[in-house]
Design an enzyme around this catalytic site. Structure first.
Site, PDB file in Angstrom:
ATOM      1  N   GLY A  37       0.819  -1.211   0.000  1.00 20.68           N
ATOM      2  CA  GLY A  37       0.000   0.000   0.000  1.00 20.68           C
ATOM      3  C   GLY A  37       0.850   1.257   0.000  1.00 20.68           C
ATOM      4  O   GLY A  37       0.723   2.097  -0.882  1.00 20.68           O
ATOM      5  N   ASP A  38       1.740   1.390   0.992  1.00 24.57           N
ATOM      6  CA  ASP A  38       2.593   2.579   1.064  1.00 24.57           C
ATOM      7  C   ASP A  38       4.058   2.164   1.252  1.00 24.57           C
ATOM      8  O   ASP A  38       4.830   2.835   1.912  1.00 24.57           O
ATOM      9  CB  ASP A  38       2.142   3.485   2.209  1.00 24.57           C
ATOM     10  CG  ASP A  38       2.146   2.768   3.548  1.00 24.57           C
ATOM     11  OD1 ASP A  38       2.300   1.525   3.543  1.00 24.57           O
ATOM     12  OD2 ASP A  38       2.008   3.432   4.589  1.00 24.57           O
ATOM     13  N   GLU A  39       4.375   1.010   0.689  1.00 21.56           N
ATOM     14  CA  GLU A  39       5.734   0.465   0.815  1.00 21.56           C
ATOM     15  C   GLU A  39       6.413   0.462  -0.539  1.00 21.56           C
ATOM     16  O   GLU A  39       5.805   0.068  -1.541  1.00 21.56           O
ATOM     17  CB  GLU A  39       5.644  -0.999   1.263  1.00 21.56           C
ATOM     18  CG  GLU A  39       5.866  -1.238   2.725  1.00 21.56           C
ATOM     19  CD  GLU A  39       5.868  -2.733   2.951  1.00 21.56           C
ATOM     20  OE1 GLU A  39       6.925  -3.352   2.800  1.00 21.56           O
ATOM     21  OE2 GLU A  39       4.787  -3.263   3.236  1.00 21.56           O
TER      22      GLU A  39
END
Lengths: 195, 378
Positions: free
Chosen positions: B259-261
């Protein structure tokens, strides 16, 4: 059906009637693509549906269209390669007729999975011949009539051709040669097509 | 029979039982033959050979002035040639076109030509396609039993079939590249995806190339998503992606793996300080507020890095795990910073590696809710 045959129909329609008509035909045939690949194989039903759609879009009898396709294959500049390959059949129209029996084998030599109808020439003397055409689908005989008529022209021979309908499993084409070389045909140089 | 240009002569029109009749028969059967007398001079040539010589002198000219014998290298005296009767001769015309020909010589039988003379039949070798064009030959220039015309047909037919195949192949290749590109691309950001990263790491391991791997996790992304909506979150991710691309070189890989990696693979990097500079500069840029719909989104980033050159035989699973460990350390030390993996952190890695050394790489993108787990010590 071999893609080459579908592709030939496509090119005939596009070069004769334009892209829009071709698009209409394909939609009418219920196909969601607009081009055939010459080197792929399609279900025989596809060819059948395209020809039916073509007949209704152009509002012409199918046999007339098939004959026009045969003529197109020999006479249109965009398919010059095919005309050349046919002209390898012999230096005169008579010799070409004598090579008709070999035509499917010649096609297979180039494209091994291309199956063309069997052709058999019978000679009756004084320039009178019959060609027996046995294909998996009816109507091939009309294509052959158009093709031979255009080729006679190409060789400069004067010939009258007539589709005599089916006899048994074959479509019969009547060929009457009136003059072997009545006019100068189109030039054919053996060695220009490969350079 | 009407004589045409290049047509063959009629054996019936010459006196019976004569050498002339034999020559006329040869003209029909072997239109590219040449007859030599005992001195090696040409005395008769078939119609196709005559056509090829055109205006150039042919009759009466010594064989060795007309042709060069390439193989076998035996010299061109008549006795030498006679010794090689019945074997294949490689010849080249001594003319501007230097046409290569195959030949076969037989001694002339008594009564078929000059006493002590020879008959040579010639044909085009592999040069046939060019030669037919160069000399403007027609099917009438070949004997009906000669397969030359069939060969020309085949060459032309195969060329046409190959053209059709090639155009199909090109279209298929284009479609394949587009499909691969799609399969390796993260649709939201246009960055590489997890699959592309795994592929890239496997290639690097195979090639034993050095690289630095930076694992980056956005801080406070979940709160942007929660307070400003997914559209704002998506916008932030696209902006972050753009910044990462700007801060890396064109042959580096930037992948969104959750997701936000994100994972950055920086090729050929072996210097710890440079990696730290790059990571720090990147974090500094990511801390800048991002405008969306008249409001500002504030995120930050934590990064953990590892160098492949720190391992004699880099194992990709272990490298990913070490980068992950360093990332945890960065999160623990207050976020918004970069931590390079060091041996001090090793203990925790060894604890995580199973006995057989095999750890499944995380395959599924981690949802942004995992942010909470990571925000340890926040």
């Amino acid at each position: 059906m071999h893609g080459m045959i579908n592709r030939a129909i496509e090119r005939f329609v596009r070069d004769t009637y334009g892209r829009d008509i071709w698009g209409t035909v394909m939609r009418r045939a219920g196909l969601d693509y607009s081009e055939f690949e010459a080197m792929l194989t399609y279900d025989a039903k596809v060819t059948h549906d395209v020809l039916s759609a073509l007949g209704s879009v152009l509002d012409r009898p199918q046999q007339d269209i098939l004959e026009d396709i045969g003529t197109y294959l020999v006479s249109h500049p965009k398919v010059e390669a095919l005309r050349r390959l046919l002209r390898f059949g012999g230096p005169t129209f008579t010799e070409f007729l004598h090579s008709l029996d070999d035509l499917p084998a010649r096609a297979r030599l180039a494209v091994p999975d291309l199956v063309l109808p069997d052709l058999e020439l019978r000679e009756h003397g004084s320039g009178h011949f019959s060609a027996f055409c046995r294909g998996q689908t009816a109507g091939w005989g009309h294509v052959v009539v158009g093709l031979l008529r255009a080729l006679a022209d190409d060789y400069g021979a004067l010939a009258v051709l007539e589709h005599k309908g089916a006899r048994g499993d074959a479509e019969v084409i009547d060929i009457q040669l009136l003059a072997v070389e009545h006019a100068s045909g189109r030039r054919f140089d053996l060695g220009v097509g490969t350079g | 029979m009407k004589m045409q240009e290049g047509a063959l002569s009629d054996p019936a029109s010459v006196p019976a039982g004569s050498a002339a009749q034999f020559a006329a028969m040869m003209d029909v059967l072997c239109p590219m033959h040449l007859m030599l007398d005992a001195a090696g001079r040409s005395v008769h040539a078939g119609p196709t050979l005559m056509k090829m010589f055109d205006a150039a002198p042919l009759i009466g000219v010594p064989f060795h002035d007309l042709f060069e014998l390439r193989r076998p290298q035996i010299g061109m005296s008549v006795p030498a040639l006679m010794d090689h009767a019945g074997t294949k001769l490689h010849l080249r015309m001594r003319s501007a076109l230097q046409t290569e020909l195959k030949g076969m010589l037989v001694p002339l039988a008594p009564g078929t030509g000059p006493a002590g003379g020879a008959l040579i039949d010639l044909s085009f070798g592999i040069s046939v396609v060019d030669s037919v064009r160069e000399y403007g030959l027609t099917s009438r220039d070949f004997s009906a039993t000669d397969l030359t015309v069939e060969m020309l047909y085949l060459v032309e037919a195969k060329t046409a079939a190959m053209d059709a195949s090639r155009s199909l192949n090109q279209r298929l290749q284009g479609a394949m590249i587009a499909a691969e590109e799609k399969a390796y691309t993260d649709t939201l950001t246009g960055l590489r995806n997890r699959r592309a990263l795994d592929y890239m790491l496997d290639r690097l391991a195979e090639a034993e190339h050095d690289f630095a791997l930076i694992h980056i996790d956005l801080d406070y992304f979940k709160s942007v998503n929660d307070s400003m909506g997914h559209a704002a979150g998506d916008h932030v991710l696209r902006e972050v992606a753009r910044i990462m691309i700007e801060e890396t070189r064109s042959d580096d890989t930037v992948a969104r793996v959750g997701g936000d990696e994100f994972v950055l693979v920086l090729k050929r990097l072996t210097d710890r300080c440079r990696v730290h500079d790059i990571a720090s500069r990147l974090i500094a840029r990511l801390k800048q507020p991002i405008a969306f719909g008249g409001r500002m989104c504030h995120v930050s980033a934590s990064a953990g890095s590892v160098l492949s050159c720190d391992h004699p035989h880099p194992d990709m699973t272990r490298l990913m795990l070490e980068a992950d460990t360093a990332l945890y350390a960065a999160k623990r030390s207050g976020r918004g910073c970069h931590v390079a993996f060091t041996a001090d952190l090793n203990q925790s890695v060894d604890g995580l590696m199973p006995a057989d050394g095999v750890v499944e790489r995380r395959a599924a993108p981690r949802s942004s809710s995992s942010d909470a787990e990571k925000d340890v010590g926040a």
